[in-house]
Design an enzyme around this catalytic site. Sequence first.
Site, PDB file in Angstrom:
ATOM      1  N   LYS A  60       1.889   1.694  -7.522  1.00 17.07           N
ATOM      2  CA  LYS A  60       0.712   2.005  -8.509  1.00 17.07           C
ATOM      3  C   LYS A  60       1.258   1.473  -9.579  1.00 17.07           C
ATOM      4  O   LYS A  60       0.240   0.983 -10.464  1.00 17.07           O
ATOM      5  CB  LYS A  60       0.236   3.256  -8.253  1.00 17.07           C
ATOM      6  CG  LYS A  60      -0.413   3.616  -7.026  1.00 17.07           C
ATOM      7  CD  LYS A  60      -0.911   5.016  -7.025  1.00 17.07           C
ATOM      8  CE  LYS A  60      -1.533   5.356  -5.388  1.00 17.07           C
ATOM      9  NZ  LYS A  60      -2.195   6.657  -5.441  1.00 17.07           N
TER      10      LYS A  60
ATOM     11  N   LYS B 130      -3.079  -1.873   4.331  1.00 21.27           N
ATOM     12  CA  LYS B 130      -3.878  -0.622   4.736  1.00 21.27           C
ATOM     13  C   LYS B 130      -5.369  -0.947   4.266  1.00 21.27           C
ATOM     14  O   LYS B 130      -5.750  -1.329   3.385  1.00 21.27           O
ATOM     15  CB  LYS B 130      -3.184   0.596   3.959  1.00 21.27           C
ATOM     16  CG  LYS B 130      -3.826   1.830   4.191  1.00 21.27           C
ATOM     17  CD  LYS B 130      -3.115   3.114   3.765  1.00 21.27           C
ATOM     18  CE  LYS B 130      -3.763   4.413   4.158  1.00 21.27           C
ATOM     19  NZ  LYS B 130      -3.024   5.678   3.210  1.00 21.27           N
TER      20      LYS B 130
ATOM     21  N   LYS C   4     -10.393   1.830   0.177  1.00 25.66           N
ATOM     22  CA  LYS C   4     -11.709   1.983  -0.613  1.00 25.66           C
ATOM     23  C   LYS C   4     -11.879   0.821  -1.726  1.00 25.66           C
ATOM     24  O   LYS C   4     -13.192   0.419  -1.952  1.00 25.66           O
ATOM     25  CB  LYS C   4     -11.933   3.144  -1.388  1.00 25.66           C
ATOM     26  CG  LYS C   4     -11.457   4.398  -0.212  1.00 25.66           C
ATOM     27  CD  LYS C   4     -11.303   5.740  -1.277  1.00 25.66           C
ATOM     28  CE  LYS C   4     -10.963   6.842  -0.286  1.00 25.66           C
ATOM     29  NZ  LYS C   4     -10.764   8.005  -1.025  1.00 25.66           N
TER      30      LYS C   4
END
Length: 345
Positions: A125, A208, A211
């Site tokens: 991240k 993956k 959202k």
Amino acid sequence: MSDTTPSGASARFTPRIFSGIKPSGGLTLGNYLGAIKRFVEMQDGEHETIYCVVDLHAITVWQDPAALPGMTREVAAGYLAAGVDPDRSILFNQARVGAHAELAWLFNTVARMGWMNRMTQWKEKAGKNAEKQSLGLFAYPSLMAADILLYHATHVPVGEDQKQHVELTRDIAAKFNHDYGCEFFPMTEPLIDGPGMRIMNLRDGTKKMSKSGESDMERINMLDDADTIAKKFKKARTDPAPLPETVEGLAERPEARNLVEIYAALSNTTPEAVIAEHAGAGWGTFKPALADLAVEKLAPISAEMARLMGDPAEIDRIMAKGADRAREIADPILARTTEIMGLLR
């Protein structure tokens, strides 16, 4: 789901499961199959079940304050619509129980910088912009450990990508117990099993389902209607070859493997059973069958979520009641933690 207690679990602690989902965007099929569906099944086991909307985790990156309450309620609506029973499980949002943040600070004095630097998700991240990230994002795993250990949770259902955080939770518990000469916190065990634990992107089977993906066609949103769900599966990326005769034939076919695993998870079976039934089938046959199955399973949940979202006061009432029950467990554990550490209260 039958209750199975891994041999390494702390036997003297009440069998208790804790897990949570971040309200940082709409719920997806990945959230449902990888987490919420299992949460519902675990209510029938011997564990106490505590499920949380982890809004304190969400704000480790910028969230629009005007949008966050609605996203928090959407996750709670997803839990409820899928079958989480607020009478059988404790359901609340994290910010209502201040002990999460307080225990996280105490654990910041126990966890080591080197442990945090090794966290794979931090590296992913933060990337090359680590110095621009919030301290909260860096300390995220310490808050996750607090979420779990605040309830003396003995088990946490996680995907493989979250297993490292449970290992850190165990490290923090072990160091606390060692440093203060006690056996106060349990050695929490991860629960990793079943198909559908890591649902992948419908346009790229190596990523993956997220959202925040660039295209809405990459994911199934839990608020998608039946027509949209069917359309997305029928347009999902595949390769030219038909389904193989064995599961081993999916090894180098990420998109094919993902669709088979989704089918298995939705039908409560295994990839082996799906292949046995559909071996040799072309995508023109298999994808419509998958779309029909998905609509059958998901459309009622989507409709119930939409109904619940129309009554936010009821969602808030359920979460507030759950928070009251959560504090009954959490507050004595936090109080004893501060006492062990020598803090005057």
